[in-house]
Motif scaffolding. Structure first.
Motif, short mmCIF file in Angstrom:
data_model
loop_
_atom_site.label_atom_id
_atom_site.label_comp_id
_atom_site.label_asym_id
_atom_site.label_seq_id
_atom_site.Cartn_x
_atom_site.Cartn_y
_atom_site.Cartn_z
N ALA A 53 -2.92 -6.74 7.04
CA ALA A 53 -1.38 -7.14 7.32
C ALA A 53 -1.30 -5.82 7.26
CB ALA A 53 -0.33 -7.96 6.94
N ALA A 54 -1.31 -5.17 5.64
CA ALA A 54 -1.11 -3.92 5.74
C ALA A 54 -1.78 -2.51 6.03
CB ALA A 54 -1.76 -4.38 3.80
N ARG A 102 -0.45 2.37 18.21
CA ARG A 102 -1.59 1.77 16.73
C ARG A 102 -2.91 1.61 18.07
NH1 ARG A 102 -0.04 -1.97 13.82
NH2 ARG A 102 -1.91 -3.46 14.51
N PHE A 121 3.79 -9.13 22.02
CA PHE A 121 3.50 -10.05 21.27
C PHE A 121 2.55 -11.57 20.91
CE2 PHE A 121 8.04 -9.30 19.37
CZ PHE A 121 7.74 -8.40 18.07
N PRO A 153 -3.26 -2.29 9.14
CA PRO A 153 -2.69 -1.48 10.39
C PRO A 153 -1.30 -0.12 9.59
CG PRO A 153 -2.87 -3.65 11.03
CD PRO A 153 -3.26 -3.49 9.60
N ALA A 154 -0.09 -0.46 8.95
CA ALA A 154 0.70 -0.48 8.07
C ALA A 154 0.58 1.17 7.77
CB ALA A 154 1.23 -1.13 7.68
N ASP A 161 -0.37 3.44 10.54
CA ASP A 161 0.79 3.37 11.13
C ASP A 161 0.78 5.28 11.33
OD1 ASP A 161 3.34 1.46 11.10
OD2 ASP A 161 1.17 1.62 12.18
N VAL A 162 0.95 5.74 10.09
CA VAL A 162 1.17 7.22 10.32
C VAL A 162 0.03 8.27 11.32
CG1 VAL A 162 1.69 9.01 8.50
CG2 VAL A 162 2.27 7.18 7.89
N PRO A 202 1.13 -0.86 -0.06
CA PRO A 202 0.26 0.12 -0.16
C PRO A 202 0.57 1.16 0.24
CG PRO A 202 -0.13 -0.67 2.32
CD PRO A 202 0.82 -1.79 1.25
N TYR A 242 6.67 -16.21 4.18
CA TYR A 242 5.47 -15.74 5.04
C TYR A 242 4.88 -14.56 5.05
CZ TYR A 242 2.58 -15.54 9.17
OH TYR A 242 1.82 -15.90 10.00
N ARG A 243 5.18 -13.25 5.22
CA ARG A 243 5.06 -12.29 5.28
C ARG A 243 5.57 -11.67 5.83
NH1 ARG A 243 0.72 -10.87 8.45
NH2 ARG A 243 -0.75 -12.86 9.11
N ALA A 278 -1.82 7.15 13.39
CA ALA A 278 -1.87 6.86 15.02
C ALA A 278 -0.55 7.44 15.51
CB ALA A 278 -1.30 5.53 14.99
N VAL A 279 0.26 7.38 14.86
CA VAL A 279 1.56 8.30 15.31
C VAL A 279 1.50 9.68 15.56
CG1 VAL A 279 4.50 8.62 15.25
CG2 VAL A 279 3.12 6.39 14.65
N GLN A 313 -5.89 -11.53 4.83
CA GLN A 313 -4.51 -12.10 5.47
C GLN A 313 -3.34 -10.54 5.04
OE1 GLN A 313 -1.88 -14.66 6.51
NE2 GLN A 313 -3.61 -16.37 6.24
N MET A 314 -3.08 -10.07 4.27
CA MET A 314 -2.99 -9.76 3.55
C MET A 314 -3.23 -8.49 3.72
SD MET A 314 -0.06 -10.11 3.19
CE MET A 314 0.98 -10.91 1.96
N LEU A 315 -4.39 -7.88 4.16
CA LEU A 315 -5.52 -6.94 3.42
C LEU A 315 -5.13 -6.53 5.61
CD1 LEU A 315 -6.94 -5.15 2.11
CD2 LEU A 315 -9.15 -5.83 2.53
N PRO A 326 4.41 -13.96 16.20
CA PRO A 326 3.13 -12.75 16.97
C PRO A 326 2.44 -12.72 15.72
CG PRO A 326 5.76 -11.99 17.22
CD PRO A 326 5.31 -12.90 16.33
N GLN A 327 1.23 -12.14 15.78
CA GLN A 327 -0.01 -11.86 14.25
C GLN A 327 -0.20 -12.99 13.87
OE1 GLN A 327 1.94 -8.15 13.18
NE2 GLN A 327 2.88 -8.06 15.17
N ALA A 328 -0.18 -13.89 14.03
CA ALA A 328 -0.04 -14.83 12.93
C ALA A 328 -1.53 -15.38 13.20
CB ALA A 328 1.07 -16.43 13.27
#
Lengths: 657, 172
Positions: free
Chosen positions: B160-161, A653, A575, B163-164, B167-168, A195, A621-622, B170-171, B156-158, B48-50
């Motif tokens: 993962a993507a 967050r 974690f 929150p990234a 981020d901006v 993204p 993985y990712r 949130a910070v 899953q990808m979504l 984590p986060q899996a």
């Protein structure tokens, strides 16, 4: 297969030719600054070998294009023609065209495009020959039209440069009525979607009787970060034209050429100095000898020979270490390959802005890991552009300030304490403290500028709030996209800082690790699990008494560390691990720094220090937030490497949620 | 991608080999070309986060390889791992991952004309992870669609993507 064979040679040819083009470009720039005639021969030779290679390896379009450039050079070389600015200019554009052709050759696309046809026509015209249809007049043809077709395809990394396509389109909308069609062809499947990259392109029809320059001006900021063509809508061209030749604006071809060059920077092979290979072969030889020596211990071991075994193991360890260094050395390349793109950039940019800039390069031979090298280019381009755009003043202003009209931009690379430092410095106006503070207050980043140190003010321009600042205000422009620069650099495990003196200029300092492949880290235990915390981000570790911990409303925890209150990040919570120590006095707080902020990372304890070979999690993985990769411990188990900056973001967050 | 087992291509009448594995008393088959190796069960490092069915990662000669439990993937209860429990390392689109099954059993030759579509059985196993079934003598074997196991990747990808991307904010 012979086809595969040819493809392999083509690859080598392309890489060599790209080097040749770099030579041509740098020699042309040197000529432009009054270099000697020998340079013409160098340029001619480079062009000649590209031409020969292109014909041999099945790129006739490229061969015939180069032939035109070579003929022009031949006339110069033979003294039939004096070298002057227009020729240098045209040849530079030819180099850009050739780069574009090589990129298209790699991508398997047709080699010729409108830009290269145009330049080829100009080359022919320059030599006084009848140019192909689209020469000369056609270039000027579309200067005014009733409606325009604009094709705008940002490169994937454009957002990282701090530019937003939406803003550009809005600005276009200010010129007249738009009808826009999005080009989704480059959109990857969702699982490959990043993204932070720009995948969309747009075909825009602008119904407004404006000049080409007005449209081109909108895209000034993204020069080099997009492919752009601006063409008059066929039926509406005001001036009748012989051939409705696509005549993309100047900015577009240079931009496209430079942009694709950046895109192709991540090549798949590396050229290595032969002495590096030799020393590695030597080491492997030594290693084999040691190994066969140790091999003798396998059968009938005699305790009397124990000292010999110990000696052998010591030798083995030394060879392994030397071999490791040597192999890492192969990935190390001089930073010159990044620096080399700047003379051209500085020249084009200073011409466009009407500023006088002298570029000084130092430490080009400093070696950097190839991966780091490939990724440091974009942040540097941004800093250089920023320094010329906002740092250096216009000549008259400089004269008024008692400085030389010509500003100096210095790029410097050197080693400092196991790190590589890259500095971009200018002798311009320096940061405008007042403007920055005002902007920061307006953006809600700070309440007031009182008592802020110079350092803290410099820090402000790296804050994300600044990147969204309107580009139009000249002074605040200094901060545009700086947060992206910082993020790119911190992705490489490095830091960016700025020093600035009003009236004397600014220095941006990028500090980078020597390599990405191996890091020093502390192994921290959390329950049954072990995590590697990179040593570079560790400030120190402290054991806390429960009374040192303050809780704030909303569940946050703070502790006092050298006069400031820092938040506590409990790794087991972030974690989700089991069995970790919960009470603060049982565990350990590692004070870490990431993304410009300090936090205390709460873990059970420290196990030890080790070098970690970084392995990618993404390969199979990712990406996992808060984790920069994995490594393999001595017992063969996998341990995750903590990404402090990511962890801080993850934490904030959660807090925000 | 060579997936000769595509039922829509009847002209390739050659049989395709499948590795069959046991899971909860049922027999599943994995295209043998996707199988890299078979290892005994060894503990993995949790990540984590899996998703819950991804147990963690293991070290496969220097490569970091995620491992998923097929029982958990199919929404079954987790069983004790026994001596027969194995991790089948498969490769999909040059990515490696491990699949934990109760046991490996056999290698089967399946001709395209022996493939049947999976009827909607309303079973525990979602049919989207199956690309067909076949009957070998009186055994029914379900052919696994390995490509889809690490899915629903898109969701899953979504996850993962997103929150990234946030981020901006949130910070800031």
């Amino acid at each position: 297969m012979s086809n595969a064979g040819l493809a392999q040679f083509q690859q080598v040819f392309i890489e060599e030719s790209l080097e040749g083009l770099d030579t041509m470009e740098s020699s042309l720039l040197a000529l432009d600054e009054g270099g000697d005639g020998e340079l013409v021969h160098t340029i001619f030779r480079a062009a000649h070998s590209i031409k020969g290679g292109a014909a041999t390896f099945g790129f006739p379009e490229m061969a015939s294009f180069t032939h035109e450039a070579e003929s022009l050079l031949d006339e110069v070389r033979g003294g039939k023609r004096a070298i002057d600015k227009p020729i240098v200019e045209l040849l530079l554009r030819s180099v850009d065209c050739l780069r574009g052709m090589f990129d298209r050759a790699r991508a398997g696309q047709p080699l010729n495009d409108a830009v290269s046809d145009g330049v080829r026509g100009e080359l022919a015209a320059m030599m006084g020959r009848e140019a192909p249809a689209q020469a000369g007049p056609a270039r000027r043809a579309g200067d005014q039209a009733e409606a325009w077709m604009i094709r705008f395809q940002p490169h994937a990394g454009m957002l990282a440069g701090g530019n937003d396509p939406l803003r550009l389109i809005r600005e276009l909308a200010g010129l007249g009525e738009l009808s826009i069609e999005a080009d989704l062809s480059r959109l990857p499947s969702l699982d490959k979607l990043d993204p932070s990259e720009c995948h969309l392109g747009w075909n825009i029809e602008l119904k407004a009787p404006v000049k080409r320059e007005d449209i081109a001006a909108v895209f000034d900021w993204v020069e080099g970060e997009c492919e752009l063509s601006i063409e008059p809508k066929p039926s509406t061209v005001v001036t009748p034209v012989a051939a409705a030749a696509p005549a993309p604006a100047n900015i577009a071809d240079a931009a496209a050429a430079r942009g694709t060059r950046e895109a192709s920077a991540e090549s798949s092979s590396v050229r290595v100095a032969i002495d590096k290979i030799d020393s590695m072969i030597n080491l492997v030889g030594e290693l084999v000898i040691t190994q066969s020596m140790l091999d003798t211990f396998r059968e009938d071991f005699d305790p009397a020979r124990l000292p010999l075994l110990q000696q052998g193991l010591i030798q083995l360890a030394r060879h392994a270490r030397e071999l490791q260094e040597s192999v890492m050395g192969i990935r190390m390349l001089p930073i010159a390959s990044v620096f080399n793109r700047f003379p051209r950039l500085v020249r084009d940019l200073s011409q466009k802005l009407g500023k006088q800039v002298k570029l000084e390069l130092h430490g080009e031979q400093t070696e950097l890991d190839k991966t780091v090298l490939e990724k440091i280019g974009d942040p540097m381009v941004h800093l250089v552009r920023n320094a010329i755009d906002h740092g250096l003043e216009m000549p008259d202003k400089r004269r008024a300030a008692g400085k030389h009209e010509m500003g100096t931009l210095k790029l410097d690379a050197f080693h400092r304490g196991g790190n590589i430092v890259v500095e971009v410095s200018d002798d311009g106006a320096g940061l405008n403290r007042e403007a920055i503070v005002n902007k920061a207050i307006e953006r809600g980043l700070i309440a007031s500028g009182e008592g802020l140190s110079e350092e803290a003010v410099g820090e402000l321009i790296f804050q994300p709030g600044f990147s969204t600042a309107a580009v139009t205000t000249d002074l605040s422009g200094r901060g545009v996209g700086m947060d992206v620069v910082r993020r790119n650099v911190s992705d490489l495990g490095g830091t960016v800082t700025i020093r600035s003196k009003p009236g004397q200029g600014s220095v941006f300092t990028i500090t980078l690790p020597l390599t990405l492949a191996i890091i020093d880290g502390l192994t921290a235990a959390v329950g049954e699990e072990r995590y590697i915390v990179p040593l570079v981000s560790i400030v120190e570790s402290v054991q806390l008494k429960p009374e040192a911990l303050k809780t704030v409303v909303g569940g946050g925890e703070l502790f006092r560390f050298r006069g400031e209150y820092l938040p506590v990040l409990r790794l087991h919570e972030l974690f989700g691990c089991d069995g970790a120590k919960r009470s603060i006095e049982e565990g350990l707080l590692i004070v870490v720094e990431g993304d410009g902020s300090r936090v205390g990372l709460f873990v059970d304890g420290l196990v030890g220090q080790q070098q970690a070979v970084v392995k990618s999690l993404e390969a199979n993985y990712r990406r996992v937030q808060g984790v920069s990769g994995a490594t393999i411990l001595a017992d063969g188990a996998v341990a995750l490497i903590v990404d402090i900056a990511g962890l801080v973001r993850l934490h904030s967050r959660r807090k925000a949620a | 991608m060579n997936h000769p087992a595509n039922p829509a291509a009847p002209e390739t009448a050659t049989a395709v080999q499948y590795l069959t594995v046991n899971l909860a008393h049922e027999e599943y088959a994995i295209d043998i070309l996707a199988v890299r190796e078979i290892r005994g069960w060894t503990p993995v490092t949790r990540i984590p986060q899996a998703p819950h069915y991804v147990l963690g990662v293991l070290n496969l000669r220097g490569a970091i390889v995620p491992v998923l439990d097929l029982r958990l993937r199919f929404g079954l209860a987790r069983e004790e791992y026994t001596a027969t429990t194995v991790t089948v390392i498969v490769t999909v689109a040059e990515r490696l991952f491990g699949v934990i099954v109760d046991a490996v059993s056999d290698v089967l030759d399946v001709r395209p004309d022996q493939l049947r579509p999976v009827p909607d059985m309303g079973t525990t196993v979602d049919t989207e992870y199956l690309k067909g079934l076949t009957a070998i003598e009186d055994r029914m074997v379900l052919l696994l669609d390995v490509d889809k196991l690490l899915q629903p990747q898109d969701a899953q990808m979504l996850e993962a993507a997103l929150p990234a991307a946030n981020d901006v904010k949130a910070v800031a």
